[in-house]
Write a protein that holds these residues in place. Structure first.
Motif, mmCIF file in Angstrom:
data_model
loop_
_atom_site.group_PDB
_atom_site.id
_atom_site.type_symbol
_atom_site.label_atom_id
_atom_site.label_comp_id
_atom_site.label_asym_id
_atom_site.label_seq_id
_atom_site.Cartn_x
_atom_site.Cartn_y
_atom_site.Cartn_z
ATOM 1 N N PRO A 116 0.974 -1.361 -0.104
ATOM 2 C CA PRO A 116 -0.016 -0.040 0.175
ATOM 3 C C PRO A 116 0.659 1.220 0.017
ATOM 4 O O PRO A 116 1.873 1.346 0.570
ATOM 5 N N GLU A 117 0.264 2.472 -0.641
ATOM 6 C CA GLU A 117 1.005 3.651 -0.761
ATOM 7 C C GLU A 117 1.361 4.238 0.460
ATOM 8 O O GLU A 117 0.798 4.402 1.353
ATOM 9 N N ASN A 118 2.863 4.529 0.790
ATOM 10 C CA ASN A 118 3.300 5.217 1.688
ATOM 11 C C ASN A 118 3.039 4.771 3.065
ATOM 12 O O ASN A 118 2.624 5.604 3.930
ATOM 13 N N LYS A 119 2.959 3.485 3.162
ATOM 14 C CA LYS A 119 2.884 2.803 4.492
ATOM 15 C C LYS A 119 4.194 2.647 5.149
ATOM 16 O O LYS A 119 5.164 2.107 4.665
ATOM 17 N N LEU A 120 4.481 3.215 6.347
ATOM 18 C CA LEU A 120 5.758 3.326 7.091
ATOM 19 C C LEU A 120 5.947 1.831 7.949
ATOM 20 O O LEU A 120 4.788 1.540 8.650
ATOM 21 N N ILE A 121 6.862 1.189 7.907
ATOM 22 C CA ILE A 121 7.063 -0.206 8.521
ATOM 23 C C ILE A 121 8.111 0.271 9.244
ATOM 24 O O ILE A 121 9.562 0.243 8.526
#
Ligand SMILES: *[C@@H]1O[C@H](CO)[C@@H](O)[C@H](O)[C@H]1NC(C)=O
Length: 218
Positions: free
Chosen positions: A134-139
């Motif tokens: 998914p777009e721009n998900k921070l992990i």
């Protein structure tokens, strides 16, 4: 029908195999130590005569030595690639040592030609990457000594020493020449500068803020 399906499956396998080979090609010999003097232009470097190859071509010393972190980012990065270890040519691997002062930051960046696996040797390091789907998900994860964390191929990632003392990490990258695209530099520090009205619109801020962000590079 069954025949058509297996033809399709075969095509998919062949296509995927070729895609994988589009990055670091599989070696066609034991090694291909880079010959920096060769005039031959290939993808990577031409091979030295294997009879001339010695241990020195595969060796790099000094990754035990802490770097000087007295700089605005509070980090020191020692990144021997194929340019320092000619034996890495065609192997698809390299390594990196990072020293961090407390709060030191490896700013968001990406490697256009590599995935990376990070091993924390000392201290406490926040490591994170951002996905495209998914777009721009921070992990992200706070890592302790001995923890290993992976950054997927080409994605933007960063590290910060979030402990009280110094920190040290060793990274391993899936390229002899991973490349680094530092996000801030490649947007605000280009030569010549990207037009301020382009950046003002892109970041939805006033041009004076764009000029402030460009200032450290001028
Ligand atoms: C570390 O770098 C700083 C800033 O460049 C310099 O002033 C200092 O002498 C260096 N320290 C060592 C031990 O080299």
């Amino acid at each position: 029908m069954a025949n058509n399906m297996s033809t399709l499956t075969l095509l998919v396998i062949i296509t995927c195999t070729n895609l994988a080979l589009a990055y670091e090609p599989s070696p066609l010999q034991d090694f291909c130590v880079a010959d920096f003097n060769s005039q031959v232009r290939v993808n990577g470097f031409a091979c030295l005569d294997p009879k001339q190859v010695t241990a020195a071509h595969f060796l790099f010393k000094g990754l035990n030595i802490p770097g000087n972190t007295s700089n605005p980012l509070g980090v020191f990065i020692n990144r021997p690639t194929v340019n320092e270890i000619p034996g890495l040519n065609t192997l698809g691997i390299s390594t990196v040592r990072v020293d961090y002062a407390p709060r030191g930051v490896v700013p968001p960046h990406r490697h256009p030609r590599a995935a990376e696996i990070l091993l924390v040797l000392e201290g406490t390091v926040l490591a994170g990457f951002v996905t495209s789907d998914p777009e721009n998900k921070l992990i992200s994860k706070v890592l302790q000594k001995g923890d290993v964390f992976a950054f997927p191929f080409g994605l933007i990632h960063f590290q910060q020493n979030v402990g009280y003392g110094n920190a040290v990490s060793i990274g391993f990258l899936s390229s002899q020449n991973p490349g680094v695209i530092s996000i801030a530099n490649s947007v605000f520090g280009t030569n010549p500068p990207i037009k301020d009205d382009v950046l003002a619109k892109a970041f939805q801020v006033d041009k004076t803020i764009v000029h402030q962000l460009q200032a450290p590079y001028n």
